[in-house]
Design an enzyme around this catalytic site. Structure first.
Site, mmCIF file in Angstrom:
data_model
loop_
_atom_site.group_PDB
_atom_site.id
_atom_site.type_symbol
_atom_site.label_atom_id
_atom_site.label_comp_id
_atom_site.label_asym_id
_atom_site.label_seq_id
_atom_site.Cartn_x
_atom_site.Cartn_y
_atom_site.Cartn_z
ATOM 1 C CB CYS A 79 -28.805 19.112 59.746
ATOM 2 S SG CYS A 79 -30.490 18.612 60.074
ATOM 3 C CB CYS A 133 -32.574 14.215 63.795
ATOM 4 S SG CYS A 133 -32.695 12.920 62.563
ATOM 5 C CB CYS A 155 -33.299 14.968 55.577
ATOM 6 S SG CYS A 155 -31.955 13.848 56.024
ATOM 7 C CD GLN A 190 -24.567 -1.602 49.392
ATOM 8 O OE1 GLN A 190 -24.690 -0.755 50.264
ATOM 9 N NE2 GLN A 190 -24.029 -2.779 49.618
ATOM 10 C CD GLU A 212 -29.866 -12.678 49.834
ATOM 11 O OE1 GLU A 212 -28.756 -12.112 49.940
ATOM 12 O OE2 GLU A 212 -30.741 -12.622 50.713
ATOM 13 C CG ASP A 267 -21.696 -7.497 51.031
ATOM 14 O OD1 ASP A 267 -21.516 -7.013 52.169
ATOM 15 O OD2 ASP A 267 -22.253 -6.868 50.106
ATOM 16 C CB CYS A 312 -21.942 -3.211 56.800
ATOM 17 S SG CYS A 312 -22.905 -4.597 57.375
HETATM 18 N N1 SAH Z 1 -23.975 -8.177 48.263
HETATM 19 C C1 SAH Z 1 -25.253 -7.527 48.217
HETATM 20 C C2 SAH Z 1 -26.075 -7.642 49.499
HETATM 21 C C3 SAH Z 1 -25.350 -7.515 50.796
HETATM 22 S S1 SAH Z 1 -26.406 -7.355 52.218
HETATM 23 C C4 SAH Z 1 -25.102 -6.070 47.794
HETATM 24 O O1 SAH Z 1 -24.033 -5.503 47.871
HETATM 25 O O2 SAH Z 1 -26.096 -5.483 47.350
HETATM 26 C C5 SAH Z 1 -26.340 -8.930 52.961
HETATM 27 C C6 SAH Z 1 -27.265 -9.949 52.323
HETATM 28 O O3 SAH Z 1 -27.116 -11.186 53.028
HETATM 29 C C7 SAH Z 1 -28.745 -9.618 52.403
HETATM 30 O O4 SAH Z 1 -29.267 -9.654 51.110
HETATM 31 C C8 SAH Z 1 -29.352 -10.737 53.287
HETATM 32 O O5 SAH Z 1 -30.635 -11.122 52.878
HETATM 33 C C9 SAH Z 1 -28.374 -11.857 53.072
HETATM 34 N N2 SAH Z 1 -28.251 -12.881 54.121
HETATM 35 C C10 SAH Z 1 -28.381 -12.746 55.464
HETATM 36 N N3 SAH Z 1 -28.073 -13.879 56.093
HETATM 37 C C11 SAH Z 1 -27.725 -14.785 55.138
HETATM 38 C C12 SAH Z 1 -27.274 -16.145 55.163
HETATM 39 N N4 SAH Z 1 -27.116 -16.806 56.299
HETATM 40 N N5 SAH Z 1 -26.987 -16.739 53.989
HETATM 41 C C13 SAH Z 1 -27.131 -16.069 52.809
HETATM 42 N N6 SAH Z 1 -27.553 -14.786 52.726
HETATM 43 C C14 SAH Z 1 -27.844 -14.152 53.876
#
Ligand code: SAH
Length: 453
Positions: free
Chosen positions: A72, A78, A159, A286, A336, A384, A411
């Site tokens: 790039c 960037c 990009c 994602q 969530e 997650d 992550c």
């Molecule tokens: N598992 C999903 C999203 C993961 S991202 C996927 O793979 O698509 C993390 C998620 O956690 C987000 O959607 C965010 O809104 C949520 N989040 C953040 N803090 C939280 C909490 N304390 N309790 C529940 N969800 C939460």
């Protein structure tokens, strides 16, 4: 002592967590973005702190054999791809080392548990969602990305990590704004209340090819918007949805709350494996569709399901992992915090004829405890969380719930390692740790971990 504004010739001895090179004078570390282990470099010291300094790479005197020439042309300015100067294989090695380092130093676990990262066959053009800031920079229209740690827009016509369609939408927007003298909402980084366009956002369904374009403006009335619509409609393959988002506020948040579908549908569709998802401008989805399948399949494998299990999916977003798990479980509960995401999750389950998933709005730490208090006994718990990791209350609830298996999708390897240490203290045993490279050319790495009681 290292002095600011002085030049030094240094040997790079290690790679930091964000991919920066590390040199040492006595034991004092100097972080140098863009430099690689084993290189000899000329550096200008730009910042000196008590425990470390930052240097700007001026010259590579002896390059490492792992050094790649970034494809790039905007790489240097960037803030997007911080490790494009590493060959892709070396990027994976770097991420492997980084995860092992956290697992060893923070969690105190054996690095033998860490598997080699699952990489991409072709690590280019992988992102299915793009947000481009629009502004005037030194009297010229700029559409692109921000420079590292700043709000200066770098004008970028192409990009290499974004879907191709983003380049075309960006070009059409630029031509339309120039032709009709439509002003952007920032001038040299300062909010311009007389302007109109703030951002463009583009999303594409990887398997369906459906495209959504969102024009983010600071006011409702946009002159010549019909020409914008016609240009996008006539030149973008797969265009399904054009949305105007009105965000009058001078904030870092890209989208405001006012959406108007100005052409086509409100949503686009995409598939992950065989599951269909509706995506609206605000939906969390994602961004690397190829690697998402690898991530979710690993999570499903590690969940060790046979069809009879009760499963909790904490931090479920729009229910993507929940639906994957539902194939092999008796019942899955998704939790969530964002109500809109749960609305999407319920809709997604219905669309996919999944009847054994139930969704709850609230924090994972509270809702999982509530389910336990009601007598629901999970066999497997999947988490997650966002970068900050799990709340301690959730880890305690997991310990009391005593599930056979826990799957941790993360992550951020540092917070992952911190939480694994706690789960080990509470009686869990860590099995495989599988990194998945969701974000090639950046220092980010996602991991899936299998734990057993
Ligand atoms: N598992 C999903 C999203 C993961 S991202 C996927 O793979 O698509 C993390 C998620 O956690 C987000 O959607 C965010 O809104 C949520 N989040 C953040 N803090 C939280 C909490 N304390 N309790 C529940 N969800 C939460």
């Amino acid at each position: 002592m290292v002095e600011k504004n002085k030049e030094y010739i240094l040997d790079i001895v290690a790679q930091g967590y964000e991919g920066e090179g590390i040199a040492k004078i006595d034991a004092y570390p100097i972080f140098i973005p863009g430099a690689l282990t084993s290189e000899k470099v000329k550096v200008l010291i730009v910042k000196v702190n008590k425990n470390f300094a930052f240097g700007k790479l001026l010259e590579i005197i002896e390059p490492a054999k792992e050094r790649a020439i970034p494809k790039c042309e905007h790489y240097k300015r960037c803030g997007g791809c911080s490790i494009q100067h590493m060959e892709y294989k070396n990027q994976l090695d770097f991420k492997f080392d980084r995860v092992k380092d956290c697992i060893h130093k923070i969690a105190g676990l054996s690095t033998d548990l860490v598997q080699y990262p699952i990489g991409m066959e072709d690590p280019s053009r992988y992102r299915n969602k793009v947000q481009l800031p629009v502004g005037m920079v030194k009297g010229k229209l700029a559409i692109g990305f921000y420079a590292p740690r700043s709000h200066n827009i770098i004008d970028i016509d192409k990009c290499l990590i974004q879907d191709n369609v983003a380049d075309t939408v960006s070009r059409i927007t630029r031509e339309w704004m120039e032709k009709y003298k439509i002003m952007p909402a920032t001038i040299d980084g300062v909010f311009n209340p007389k302007g109109i366009v703030k951002h463009i956002m583009i999303r594409r369904g990887f398997k369906t090819n459906e495209v959504m374009v969102v024009l983010v403006t600071i006011k409702k009335n946009v002159p010549h918007i019909s020409e914008f619509i016609a240009n996008i409609r006539d030149n973008i393959d797969g265009i399904k949805s054009i949305v105007q988002n009105i965000n009058p506020k001078d904030t870092n948040v890209v989208l405001g709350s006012d959406f108007r579908t100005i052409w086509g549908e409100e949503k686009i569709k995409d598939y992950i494996d065989e599951f269909k998802f509706n995506i609206s401008p605000l939906s969390f989805f994602q961004v690397n569709p190829v690697q998402t399948e690898n991530l979710y399949k690993t999570a499903l494998k590690y969940a060790g399901l046979t069809g009879n299990e009760i499963v909790f999916d904490a931090y479920c977003g729009t229910g993507t992992i929940t639906l994957f798990l539902s194939q092999k479980a008796k019942k899955v509960y998704g939790v969530e915090i964002v109500p809109e995401a749960i609305e999407n999750a319920i809709e997604n389950a219905k669309e996919n004829k999944v009847y054994n998933a139930e969704f709850l709005v609230g924090t994972a730490e509270d809702k999982i405890q509530e389910l336990l208090d009601q007598g629901v006994k999970p066999d497997t718990i999947v988490v997650d969380p966002p970068r900050k990791g799990c709340d301690i209350k959730l880890l305690e609830a997991i310990a009391t719930a005593k599930p056979k298996n826990v799957v941790y999708v993360s992550c951020d390897p540092s917070t992952l390692a911190r939480d694994l240490k706690i789960l080990v203290e509470k009686g869990f045993k860590v099995g495989k740790i599988q990194p998945v490279d969701m974000f090639p050319h950046t220092s980010h790495i996602e991991c899936v971990v299998k734990l057993k009681r």
